[in-house]
Enzyme design. Structure first.
Site, PDB file in Angstrom:
ATOM      1  N   SER A   1      28.738  55.172   4.977  1.00 50.99           N
ATOM      2  CA  SER A   1      29.527  54.228   4.187  1.00 50.99           C
ATOM      3  C   SER A   1      30.900  54.850   3.978  1.00 50.99           C
ATOM      4  O   SER A   1      31.539  55.257   4.946  1.00 50.99           O
ATOM      5  CB  SER A   1      28.809  53.927   2.865  1.00 50.99           C
ATOM      6  OG  SER A   1      29.542  52.976   2.108  1.00 50.99           O
TER       7      SER A   1
ATOM      8  N   HIS B   1      28.864  50.568   6.723  1.00 48.18           N
ATOM      9  CA  HIS B   1      29.174  49.488   5.798  1.00 48.18           C
ATOM     10  C   HIS B   1      30.588  49.004   6.094  1.00 48.18           C
ATOM     11  O   HIS B   1      31.565  49.653   5.715  1.00 48.18           O
ATOM     12  CB  HIS B   1      29.069  49.973   4.353  1.00 48.18           C
ATOM     13  CG  HIS B   1      27.655  50.227   3.918  1.00 48.18           C
ATOM     14  ND1 HIS B   1      27.322  50.755   2.702  1.00 48.18           N
ATOM     15  CD2 HIS B   1      26.467  50.021   4.547  1.00 48.18           C
ATOM     16  CE1 HIS B   1      26.017  50.863   2.591  1.00 48.18           C
ATOM     17  NE2 HIS B   1      25.476  50.421   3.708  1.00 48.18           N
TER      18      HIS B   1
ATOM     19  N   ASP C   1      21.740  53.431   0.016  1.00 47.22           N
ATOM     20  CA  ASP C   1      21.279  52.799   1.251  1.00 47.22           C
ATOM     21  C   ASP C   1      20.868  53.870   2.253  1.00 47.22           C
ATOM     22  O   ASP C   1      21.576  54.845   2.481  1.00 47.22           O
ATOM     23  CB  ASP C   1      22.407  51.936   1.822  1.00 47.22           C
ATOM     24  CG  ASP C   1      21.909  50.991   2.909  1.00 47.22           C
ATOM     25  OD1 ASP C   1      20.683  50.892   3.085  1.00 47.22           O
ATOM     26  OD2 ASP C   1      22.756  50.352   3.566  1.00 47.22           O
TER      27      ASP C   1
END
Length: 990
Positions: A31, A60, A152
């Site tokens: 991310s 992401h 995540d």
């Protein structure tokens, strides 16, 4: 919901089959701060070698802007980089990048794009891809978590680790944002933490060891392997206290091989020696064997049956004064236990309290138990729990976006360390959940556990197993409630079969190197001590000798109204876990206070619930002096006595006041006085015991006779055993023959598949319903086919055939008439195929469908068309040879194809010279663009065009000519050339 281990709920599905099915696929999640990590990772892959694996990057990305990540990565790696598209087959040594605003999964080695369902900011794309990767590649899956915020990927790495794959995380100190790596590390599933630049070298070394073919049979003898594994088991028993020798050998060996690959250890013998030297590695292997693949409401079908059938059934038979009791054996980090508790809580008609509902959750993994007790989970659990349940049973954690279990739910569960194979089970249970555990244990252990579950359940209680498990030969103990969901009800009819004792259902305790709470030695007792115990049993007081953790070393008196087990000597139970409702909290507090200040702690008037009735009890905990055994553990005496009315009316909190100690001392003095008064009775009992010894001698002679009879029976059993062994050898021979036949069939099937694929002929097999049975790789270029299309009607699939939509009708016609049909068809990219449809006949001459073949005849069609064109030109040449006008033919690029004698006379070039010219060479430069545009319009139209223009001669003169151009079309209607008729333009009249 857990993978292996005897006290773990495991995930559904078979054990990983290995990397032999394909190359490893590395999923990399990141991310914020992930770009720099990606660049460092791929820059570290040597440019002169290939990694032998594929990489899928799940970043992401903003859905509002196109991603330039593929372009950036192409600058720092020699590997091909592509953006993932739907249906893209993953190739080795290639990098794939997720597109913005889409989810990504992999199935059968093919990438699939998903429309996001969750709200923006709550999409867990890394978890989703990691889970699909674990299912698709099993132990050939690799999960890497790089820089990023949030959690995540934390649930996904558990799935990969549970499938036998490798998990890496970026070292937090090397990240820009360490939230995601720390969340992954918190799961306990990470094998190594490394900087991104160090990961490729580690992956290469790991793959060389973990995915290499098995050594030749003769390289290591079975005795050597068995001996090395015995040493591994011994180290696990010695340093963890748990015995893994009853686990499936393939499971343990696969985990050991992974650890060997991590440390680059070549042989099993060397790894066993390494375990002896490294206590940390023993713990690492122990954790690998206890992989917990878990999530809330895993296996929705099983939870649907639980919610709709089992829970209502249990609630309907619950007595008003009795709590509903469930046991989740192997709770891991608690997800399954909380899921079951939620279902029960939602069905209750009254406020849920521990007096109404109790869920016991156990595991041998202390770290997992600690996580379960904390009741905090990452934000990614929102993918598994409905928004309504999240709102009812969880509260959002500030900062990291996680969730915490609400107190109302948490108070219903009791988490504790417990070895299902060795420790006594809970009792009087209504439900036991132990899913997908037995498949990882050998037959001996399986046969111990099913009767143990029966022992622990109340009459009519429910046992929930995994989808790949059953109760085996114990149909006399359980009946099926739902066979598909593997839900069983306890039976009371044993069909005259004897029930095993509880001690026979449990394995002996494994020795430990440094036991944390060693049991007290049980010295031989004298007659006086036995007599004193007999006298103490007559006193109206219950007592227990425990250590600071509450482990029981001795029980005295009638403890049933305060504790659940029967009186007796034991070193296997814990007084806090066995305390009845109302006693546990005060007992724990008093034990803690007595240990802290080394004085007696007293609690008066404790309300204890026994068999639906409340009684009042006075509780005292006193530390024993260690003079008799200074090296032994500190022990505490717990005294329980029914409270007098005045005590019950004035309950007091636990304390260590002097008067409390005095009260206990008085009671102890009273006990001692009773013992002294009973000396004469002791002597009398001694004489009675002497008489009993004589009787025992007589009984011993009778037992000797019985022993001889048992020995004779044992000889008969030995004979039966030899017969059974002979039968087993015969069955083994038959099994080997069957295995050879299966291997032959498999080899023949492989040969047929390779033959079909090697011919290059696209072939599709369909059944009577025109559903696809199988197809060769070439067929996917004509009809859009993937592996998932097996079983689908051929008419539902998109076809690349141009102008032909009768495939279904023609195939059905062949099936109806059994007359083959052959057609020429063309694909949209211009390739021609000879399509033949014929019935599919078995060896028994039975029609079981149809075979559709496509033979590429593109070259033949092109040759045929070229010959037709040549013939046309030749016919045209005959016609125009004697014409007075100059006749020329040009292809679409302007090259001269035909040149008649009149053209040679008019322009001066011979036919041979003209065939080497382009029409541009005969047009004056200033008129060239205009003239070429006129010819282009003629080529695009079926109308002739007569226009005055200019042409050059061989000697450089410019002639005024009148040109008529005609487009020449082939059989397919496409223009392939332009024919022109040219003559001198007449002079304008004056």
């Amino acid at each position: 919901m857990k993978r292996t281990k005897a006290s773990a709920s495991s995930r559904a599905g078979p054990e990983p089959s290995g990397a032999a099915a394909g190359f490893p696929i590395v999923g990399i999640g990141a991310s914020a701060g992930g770009l720099a990590a990606f660049e460092a990772f791929f820059a570290a892959i040597p440019s002169d070698s290939l990694p032998g694996m594929a990489f899928v990057l799940v970043q992401h990305l903003s859905p509002d802007h196109p991603s330039v990540l593929p372009d950036i990565l192409r600058r720092c790696t020699h590997l091909p980089v592509a953006e993932a598209t739907d249906g893209l087959v993953v190739a080795v040594n290639t990098v794939y990048v997720i597109p913005p605003g889409r989810g990504l999964e992999i199935r059968h080695g093919t990438l699939h794009l998903l429309e996001p369902i969750a709200a923006r900011g709550h999409r867990l794309s890394i978890d989703g891809f990691f889970r699909s990767l674990a299912l698709d590649r099993e132990d050939a899956s690799v999960g890497i978590v790089l820089s990023g915020t949030g959690s995540d990927g934390a649930q996904g790495v558990l799935a990969i680790k549970g499938a036998g794959g490798l998990v890496l995380a970026q070292s937090p100190q090397s990240t820009e944002f360490d939230g995601m790596p720390r969340a992954a590390l918190g799961t306990g599933a990470v094998d190594q933490t490394l900087a991104p630049g160090a990961m490729p070298a580690f992956l290469q070394a790991f793959a060389a060891k973990a995915y290499r073919p098995a050594p030749p049979t003769g390289e290591r003898s079975p005795e050597a392997v068995s001996g090395a594994m015995h040493r591994v088991f011994a180290q696990l028993r010695l340093k963890t206290g748990h015995d893994f020798s009853h686990y499936k050998p393939t499971t343990v060996q696969r985990r050991v091989q992974r650890r060997m690959a991590v440390h680059q250890i070549e042989t099993l013998e060397a790894y066993a020696s390494y375990l002896q030297q490294s206590a940390d590695e023993v713990q690492a292997l122990f954790r690998d064997l206890l992989i917990g693949v878990t999530q809330f409401f895993r296996d929705p079908e099983a939870f649907r049956v639980l919610e709709d059938t089992v829970v209502p059934m249990l609630l309907a038979r619950r007595l008003p004064h009795r709590p509903l009791r469930a046991w989740v054996a192997g709770c891991s980090s608690g997800e399954e236990a909380y899921s079951i508790a939620m279902l029960m809580l939602e069905r209750l008609d009254e406020p849920a309290t521990p007096q109404v509902l109790q869920v016991f959750a156990t595991d041998i993994d202390s770290r997992a138990i600690a996580l379960a007790r904390a009741g905090t989970y990452p934000a990614s659990i929102s993918a598994d729990i409905t928004p309504e349940r999240l709102a009812r049973h969880f509260t959002a954690e500030a900062g990291d976006g996680g969730w915490r279990v609400r107190k109302q739910l948490r108070d219903l569960l009791v988490f504790s360390e417990h070895d299902l194979t060795r420790d006594p089970p809970f009792s009087k249970l209504d439900l036991i959940s132990c899913r997908n555990l037995l498949i990882y244990l050998d037959g001996t252990l399986q046969k111990r556990l099913i009767p143990l579950f029966h022992y622990a359940l109340r009459p009519g209680g429910i046992l929930l197993l995994g989808t790949s498990e059953s109760i085996g030969e114990f149909n006399h103990l359980f009946e099926a409630v739902d066979r598909r969901a593997k839900v069983y009800r306890r039976l009371e009819d044993y069909l005259d079969k004897p029930r095993a004792a509880l001690s026979q259902m449990l394995l002996p305790a494994a020795p430990t190197e440094t036991p944390e709470h060693p049991p007290m030695p049980l010295p031989k007792t004298t007659l006086r001590e036995r007599a004193e115990r007999a006298i103490l049993r007559e006193l109206p007081i219950a007592a227990a000798l425990v250590n600071v953790q509450g482990d029981i070393f001795y029980l005295h008196g009638r403890t049933g109204q305060y504790l659940e087990p029967a009186p007796g000597e034991a070193g296997i139970s814990n007084i806090l876990a066995m305390a009845r409702d109302g006693l546990r909290r005060d007992l724990s507090l008093a034990l803690t206070q007595a240990a802290a200040v080394h004085r007696t702690a007293v609690v008066r008037g404790v309300r204890v619930k026994t068999n639906g009735h409340h009684t009042s009890v006075n509780l005292a905990v006193s530390a024993l002096d260690a003079d008799t055994d200074p090296a032994g553990p500190q022990l505490y005496l717990v005294l329980l006595e029914a409270a007098q009315p005045q005590d019950a009316e004035t309950p007091a909190a636990a304390g260590t006041a002097p008067d409390a100690e005095a009260g206990i001392d008085t009671r102890l003095a009273a006990l001692a006085e009773s013992l002294r008064i009973s000396e004469e009775k002791v002597q009398a009992l001694h004489e009675e015991l002497e008489s009993s010894i004589e009787e025992l001698k007589s009984s011993n002679e009778e037992m000797q006779s019985v022993n001889e009879e048992l020995q004779s029976t044992n000889e008969e059993l030995e004979t039966s055993k030899e017969e059974l062994q002979s039968v087993n050898e015969e069955l083994s021979t038959v099994n080997a023959e069957l295995e050879n036949k299966v291997a032959d069939l498999s080899r023949a099937n492989d040969d047929m598949n390779n033959l079909l694929a090697g011919t290059g002929i696209a072939t599709v097999f369909v059944d009577h319903g025109l559903r696809i049975l199988r197809f060769t790789p070439g067929a996917s270029e004509i009809i859009n086919l993937i592996a998932g299309d097996i079983g689908r009607p051929v008419g539902h699939l998109a076809s690349n055939l141009d102008g032909y939509d009768q495939l279904v009708a023609d195939t059905q016609s062949v099936l109806d008439s059994l007359i083959p049909k052959t057609l020429e068809v063309r694909t949209r990219d211009g390739r021609w195929y000879a399509m033949r449809i014929q019935p599919y006949r078995t060896i028994a001459n039975v029609i079981e469908g149809a075979v559709i073949t496509f033979v590429d005849i593109s070259e033949s069609v092109r040759t045929r068309q070229a010959l037709r064109k040549v013939n046309e030109v030749l016919r045209l040449a005959v016609v125009v040879r004697d014409a007075f006008d100059a006749v020329t033919v040009h292809d679409l690029d302007g090259r001269t194809l035909a040149w008649n004698p009149a053209a040679a006379t008019l322009y001066g070039w011979s036919e041979a010279e003209a065939l080497a010219l382009n029409v541009r060479d005969r047009i004056p430069p200033e008129r060239r663009a205009e003239a070429l545009e006129e010819l282009r319009r003629a080529a695009e139209s079926d109308l002739t065009l007569a226009r005055p223009t200019q042409r050059l001669t061989k000697d450089g003169r410019t002639l005024e000519v009148l040109v008529k151009a005609t487009a020449l079309q082939g059989d397919d209607g496409r223009v392939y050339a332009t024919a022109t008729t040219e003559r001198i333009r007449p002079a304008a009249p004056t």
